[in-house]
Design a protein around this motif. Sequence first.
Motif, short mmCIF file in Angstrom:
data_model
loop_
_atom_site.label_atom_id
_atom_site.label_comp_id
_atom_site.label_asym_id
_atom_site.label_seq_id
_atom_site.Cartn_x
_atom_site.Cartn_y
_atom_site.Cartn_z
N LYS A 12 0.83 -1.20 0.00
CA LYS A 12 0.00 0.00 0.00
C LYS A 12 0.87 1.26 0.00
O LYS A 12 1.78 1.39 0.80
N GLU A 13 0.60 2.19 -0.96
CA GLU A 13 1.33 3.44 -1.06
C GLU A 13 0.45 4.61 -0.65
O GLU A 13 -0.77 4.49 -0.55
N LYS A 14 1.10 5.75 -0.42
CA LYS A 14 0.37 6.97 -0.11
C LYS A 14 -0.34 7.45 -1.36
O LYS A 14 0.29 7.67 -2.39
N LEU A 15 -1.66 7.65 -1.31
CA LEU A 15 -2.44 8.02 -2.47
C LEU A 15 -2.55 9.53 -2.63
O LEU A 15 -2.68 10.27 -1.65
N PHE A 16 -2.50 9.98 -3.91
CA PHE A 16 -2.74 11.37 -4.26
C PHE A 16 -4.21 11.62 -4.58
O PHE A 16 -4.61 12.75 -4.80
N VAL A 17 -5.01 10.55 -4.67
CA VAL A 17 -6.43 10.68 -5.02
C VAL A 17 -7.31 10.27 -3.85
O VAL A 17 -6.99 9.33 -3.12
N THR A 18 -8.42 10.98 -3.69
CA THR A 18 -9.38 10.68 -2.63
C THR A 18 -10.78 10.76 -3.22
O THR A 18 -11.13 11.75 -3.87
N LYS A 63 -5.91 5.53 -15.20
CA LYS A 63 -4.57 6.14 -15.25
C LYS A 63 -4.52 7.22 -16.32
O LYS A 63 -4.04 8.33 -16.09
N LYS A 64 -5.03 6.92 -17.53
CA LYS A 64 -5.04 7.90 -18.62
C LYS A 64 -5.81 9.16 -18.21
O LYS A 64 -5.37 10.28 -18.46
N THR A 65 -6.95 8.95 -17.59
CA THR A 65 -7.80 10.08 -17.20
C THR A 65 -7.12 10.95 -16.15
O THR A 65 -7.10 12.18 -16.24
N LEU A 66 -6.52 10.32 -15.13
CA LEU A 66 -5.89 11.08 -14.06
C LEU A 66 -4.66 11.83 -14.54
O LEU A 66 -4.41 12.96 -14.11
N LEU A 67 -3.91 11.22 -15.43
CA LEU A 67 -2.73 11.91 -15.97
C LEU A 67 -3.16 13.15 -16.77
O LEU A 67 -2.50 14.20 -16.72
N MET A 68 -4.25 13.04 -17.51
CA MET A 68 -4.77 14.19 -18.26
C MET A 68 -5.23 15.29 -17.32
O MET A 68 -5.24 16.47 -17.68
N CYS A 69 -5.61 14.94 -16.10
CA CYS A 69 -6.08 15.91 -15.11
C CYS A 69 -4.94 16.49 -14.29
O CYS A 69 -5.18 17.25 -13.34
N GLY A 70 -3.70 16.10 -14.59
CA GLY A 70 -2.55 16.68 -13.90
C GLY A 70 -1.98 15.84 -12.78
O GLY A 70 -1.18 16.33 -11.98
N HIS A 71 -2.37 14.58 -12.70
CA HIS A 71 -1.84 13.71 -11.64
C HIS A 71 -0.34 13.50 -11.84
O HIS A 71 0.17 13.45 -12.95
N ASN A 72 0.39 13.35 -10.74
CA ASN A 72 1.83 13.06 -10.77
C ASN A 72 2.09 11.74 -11.49
O ASN A 72 1.58 10.70 -11.08
N PRO A 73 2.87 11.75 -12.58
CA PRO A 73 3.12 10.51 -13.32
C PRO A 73 4.19 9.62 -12.69
O PRO A 73 4.33 8.45 -13.06
N ASN A 74 4.94 10.15 -11.73
CA ASN A 74 6.07 9.41 -11.15
C ASN A 74 5.63 8.52 -9.99
O ASN A 74 5.99 8.73 -8.82
N VAL A 75 4.79 7.54 -10.30
CA VAL A 75 4.32 6.57 -9.30
C VAL A 75 4.48 5.17 -9.87
O VAL A 75 4.69 4.98 -11.08
N THR A 76 4.33 4.18 -9.01
CA THR A 76 4.53 2.80 -9.44
C THR A 76 3.29 2.22 -10.09
O THR A 76 2.19 2.77 -9.99
N LYS A 77 3.49 1.06 -10.73
CA LYS A 77 2.37 0.35 -11.34
C LYS A 77 1.36 -0.05 -10.27
O LYS A 77 0.14 0.01 -10.48
N GLU A 78 1.87 -0.47 -9.13
CA GLU A 78 0.99 -0.87 -8.03
C GLU A 78 0.15 0.31 -7.52
O GLU A 78 -0.98 0.13 -7.07
N TYR A 79 0.73 1.52 -7.58
CA TYR A 79 -0.01 2.70 -7.12
C TYR A 79 -1.31 2.86 -7.89
O TYR A 79 -2.36 3.15 -7.30
N TRP A 80 -1.26 2.68 -9.23
CA TRP A 80 -2.45 2.88 -10.04
C TRP A 80 -3.54 1.88 -9.68
O TRP A 80 -4.73 2.19 -9.75
N ILE A 81 -3.13 0.71 -9.25
CA ILE A 81 -4.12 -0.30 -8.80
C ILE A 81 -4.81 0.20 -7.54
O ILE A 81 -6.03 0.11 -7.39
#
Length: 562
Positions: A12-18, A63-81
């Motif tokens: 489990k990683e620290k999430l930027f989305v809530t 992932k595509k949607t959040l990146l278009m909204c300005g989400h930090n791209p420097n996260v792991t594959k597991e983070y997106w899950i």
Amino acid sequence: MKEYKEIWNNKKEKLFVTLLARTKISESCPVAYRLIKITDFQEMESTRVLVPAKALISVLELKKTLLMCGHNPNVTKEYWIQAHQEVIKETDKIITLCYKPGFYGDVYLRVNDIVIGKVKGDKPVLHPGAKNHLSVEDKQETLKLWKMNVAPYALYSSRIMLALCCGFSGFLLKLSGMEGGGFHLWGMSSIGKTSSAYMLASLAGSPKDIVVLWNNTDKGLEEIAVAHNDSYLVLDESKLLDKDVLAAAKIMQNRVYTLSGGKGKTRSAMYENKVAEWQVSIFSTGECSLQQLAASGNVERLEGENVRVIDVNADAGAEMGIFESLPDGINSSNELVHAIKDATHRYYGSAKPAFLKRLVADIQDDRESVKQKLEKGIEFFLNKHQVDRNSGIQVRIAKRFAIAYVAGSMAVKYGVLPFTKQDVMKGISTCYLDSFEVVLSEPEVMKSPLGRSFDAIIDFIKKDDLLNLIGNDRVTQTAIKKAPVIIHKVKGRTVYAVDKDLVHNCLPKSQRKGILTLLTKQGVLLSDTNKEYSTIQIIYKRKQVGRRYCFVCSKFDKFMTE
């Protein structure tokens, strides 16, 4: 899904989305959304984003949607899950998607998705498709500084006082049951009209973001009006409508009716195939009055049109444009115009939310009491000005000014305007009295306040001993040049050819361009090709005898007989 759950539990990683809330699927909103917050921990900022249901079908789509909204791209594959699990989880928090800002029940939804008032039930949020024409309502500096550095200029101009109060009245239209409408401030360029627009714009944001030009498309203006619902709309430069006078007159007539009527003529996919609807207070500027524009295009004004958006002469009659007086330390109206521009572009965006916060609180406390006070204030204005209640037109004109007075008085009560109610009444009453007779009489150009400058010219033309060159070949060049007015044939038309110095002496320089341009558009004044107005070279016995302003006799005579 089992594999995802194992990763979730073990890494489990620290999430930027809530996840904040979800929408309900309904007839007006058939697509489900999720409202999420994206946080930037480095900048300590967060952004709210509506994610459509189709973006939730897989981790990759989200992932595509959040990146278009300005989400930090420097996260792991597991983070997106993990982020996907957060966004699709169950929640009892519900939001209602809305297609325009404004009042929803007893709360007010602003263009930046901020809701003013205590929400009872589902929280309103603007639909993503409604944000194309929303104005940017930024805030710069505090309300206290706006009140110190911007608002006081209204004490030196009844026209600016009207503009500010017209803006506040947009928040009261729904409560009062009045239709949309407002005022058209008209007059020559460099008279200060734009200063009034800047002052009004500063209630909500920077003037460069708030002021809208008239020369948008019909559909575009409808969508802009929706984006300003339950607020005010500042429209500048009506002269930009169309180069063809007849076309401009018809366009303006249609737009005044449409904008004040609050209902679009066409359907748009933006509104889910529903006819666009809105309610706005309008403040417009232009070099010609709406009446003059209609006259120049030979368009008959429709019944009631002149009481929806009311012509107000920008010239306050003190030879200082829109100003009746000047503040200490300001030596000219031109200097004051520049001071207003600087102040309104530095202090803005605090007055509108402050007014709405108090208004919504009052409405939520006792809506009927607010309505009664509003009606009482309107009646007070009508009684003070002895409005004839048997005249529907007089009542409608007076009510348009009256709601501006009530709105300004409420802004004083709420501590938004640093004036007294008497100050507000003085400014609004001055504009009302200046406009009232003009609106009722539907004047021609020569009968307007600017047209009084033509009295001396008319006196010369009325003389019986005018020098008539038609059929007369015995006049000397010296006699022609000495005559202030001659009758002659120019471009196949019989004209009063008036000495240019006489015209210039009768017309103040600040008014000359506007009056002569309008007369040219109306066909009263002849001009050289592609000129707004001009003198024309007089030819007598095949010789040039000087340039003069040439007024067509048949049209000019009508002004002298009315």
